[in-house]
Design a protein around this motif. Structure first.
Motif: not given
Length: 90
Positions: A70-77, A79-81, A83-88
């Motif tokens: 159940r927690s996997l989608p939140f962990i993926i989110l 990681i995605a955020f 990566a987005i924040i690191a690029s900004l």
């Protein structure tokens, strides 16, 4: 600007292909979710306290598996955020 000029450069064939790809991914994930999730949920319910097949060990193990999955989608989110924040951030 009217709506017809706004969509003048849209490649509708490409939009259709992307829509079909999205639907394939959606129904594929739905299939595996029902295939794995429904039996797991029913088994978890039946092995729970005061149920027909009460098994504390099986219930604890299945509950742990369900909570991790159940927690996997939140962990993926996250990681995605990240990566987005690191690029900004410079």
């Amino acid at each position: 600007m009217d709506a017809l000029n706004f969509f003048a450069n849209v490649d509708w064939a490409e939009i259709w292909l992307a829509t079909v790809d999205t639907m394939i991914m959606l129904f594929g994930s739905l299939f595996f979710t029902v295939l794995l999730g429904l039996p797991l949920g029913v088994l978890l319910f039946l092995c729970g306290p005061k149920q027909m097949f009460e098994q504390k060990g099986v219930y604890a193990l299945l509950s742990l598996v369900v909570n991790i999955l159940r927690s996997l989608p939140f962990i993926i989110l996250l990681i995605a955020f990240g990566a987005i924040i690191a690029s900004l951030v410079p």
